[in-house]
Enzyme design. Sequence first.
Site, short mmCIF file in Angstrom:
data_model
loop_
_atom_site.label_atom_id
_atom_site.label_comp_id
_atom_site.label_asym_id
_atom_site.label_seq_id
_atom_site.Cartn_x
_atom_site.Cartn_y
_atom_site.Cartn_z
N LYS A 76 0.28 3.62 -2.84
CA LYS A 76 -0.79 4.61 -2.87
C LYS A 76 -0.26 6.03 -2.74
CE LYS A 76 -4.24 1.34 -1.22
NZ LYS A 76 -4.36 0.40 -0.13
N SER A 78 0.80 -1.23 0.00
CA SER A 78 0.00 0.00 0.00
C SER A 78 0.83 1.27 0.00
CB SER A 78 -0.95 0.00 1.20
OG SER A 78 -2.03 -0.86 0.98
N SER A 86 -6.42 3.69 3.90
CA SER A 86 -5.72 2.83 2.94
C SER A 86 -6.70 2.07 2.05
CB SER A 86 -4.80 1.83 3.67
OG SER A 86 -3.84 1.30 2.77
N LYS A 126 2.86 6.62 4.86
CA LYS A 126 2.02 5.49 4.49
C LYS A 126 2.62 4.16 4.89
CE LYS A 126 -1.75 4.16 2.53
NZ LYS A 126 -1.75 3.03 3.50
#
Length: 395
Positions: free
Chosen positions: A71, A68, A133, A235
């Site tokens: 992202k 993730s 997320s 993140k």
Amino acid sequence: MPCVVRKQDLSRHAAGPLGIALAALLMAMQSAHGATLETIAREAFLMDAATGAVLFEKNGDQPMPPASMSKMMTVHMLFERLKEGSISLDDTFSVSERAWRDGGAKSGGSTMFLSPGERVRVEDLIRGIVIQSGNDASIVVAEGLASSEETFAQAMTDRAHKLGLIHSTFRNATGLPDPEHMTTARDLALLAIETIQEFPEYYRYYAEKQFTYNGIRQGNRNPLLYRDTGVDGLKTGHTEASGYGLTASAKRGDRRLVLVVNGLPSMKVRSHESERLLEWGFREFENYKLYAAGDTVADADVWLGQERSVPLRIGKDLVVTLPRKARGEMKVAATFESPLPAPITKGDRLAKLVITAPGVDPIEVPLVAGTDVQRLGIFGRLGAALKYLLWGNTG
């Protein structure tokens, strides 16, 4: 005319106000040479955001699945569109059946809990990606900005390469497993710095700790946001292939460090190891201001010029990151040929500033002419030549 290479020691005179660093030139600075730090992370990369100095790295350029953390690039693409004005925070995107099926509650992965057919504000989608997320939110953004997620992923890759993230290939907007979806710890660190510096008005979303949508409240998955560490982004990521990862940025005073770790065995270890590495970076290193843009570093003699010398100036503010224990042994020297032949044009690169310290690679910064120096006329040149023949004076 004889020409010699002159080296002028400036170690005691290197000082000036803090400003924008010569990041590209300082990227080569690898203090990790003398570092004894170890980490169980499979990949780790720690750098100073202002100077670009790499404080520590382990497999920094090794291709890895980012999960993730991908992202961040999805959000970066959205931030660019917001900044250029082609979309606004109040615009809405539609949730497709595919976004709901592959990224929503039905998928079993991280989700914003969107419903097929609903329209969602861009600002809510940002929070759904950054804080929750949400894979569904990521797919909605991809489909809203491009004809398909596949097309958007190719645009992500192309944009990443233009930003200098040359080892990154994106095959989707979510970071869900794909054998070709890869990046590096260095690329993620550079992407984080690009986001922070280019989008200060939007970066703030990364520091938000919770977001409620459709009556469901979720907390930010970045564990360091809940501690007094100075962390304000960015993140987390996790898949079976990637292990547990985190891209984090922390600011203390005027310093900002960016850390990327990946391949850790658990959320607990990810939290502890990330905090430990950041603490080490702030404790062991410091930024030192040397020169401000336009400062005269040295003066070089000129041969056959209407002026006897030309100031050698630095083009941009210079800040270096050094181990605290190495500061006292830092050496700063200007190296140039002397005398320099006229004519000289302001801005000509005439010399270099070389900075050395124990445990780091030398840093070289160009020095430029601070003024124009016209060449003497024919009679002036004859007189100068005669003076040199008689007395060896090149001035």
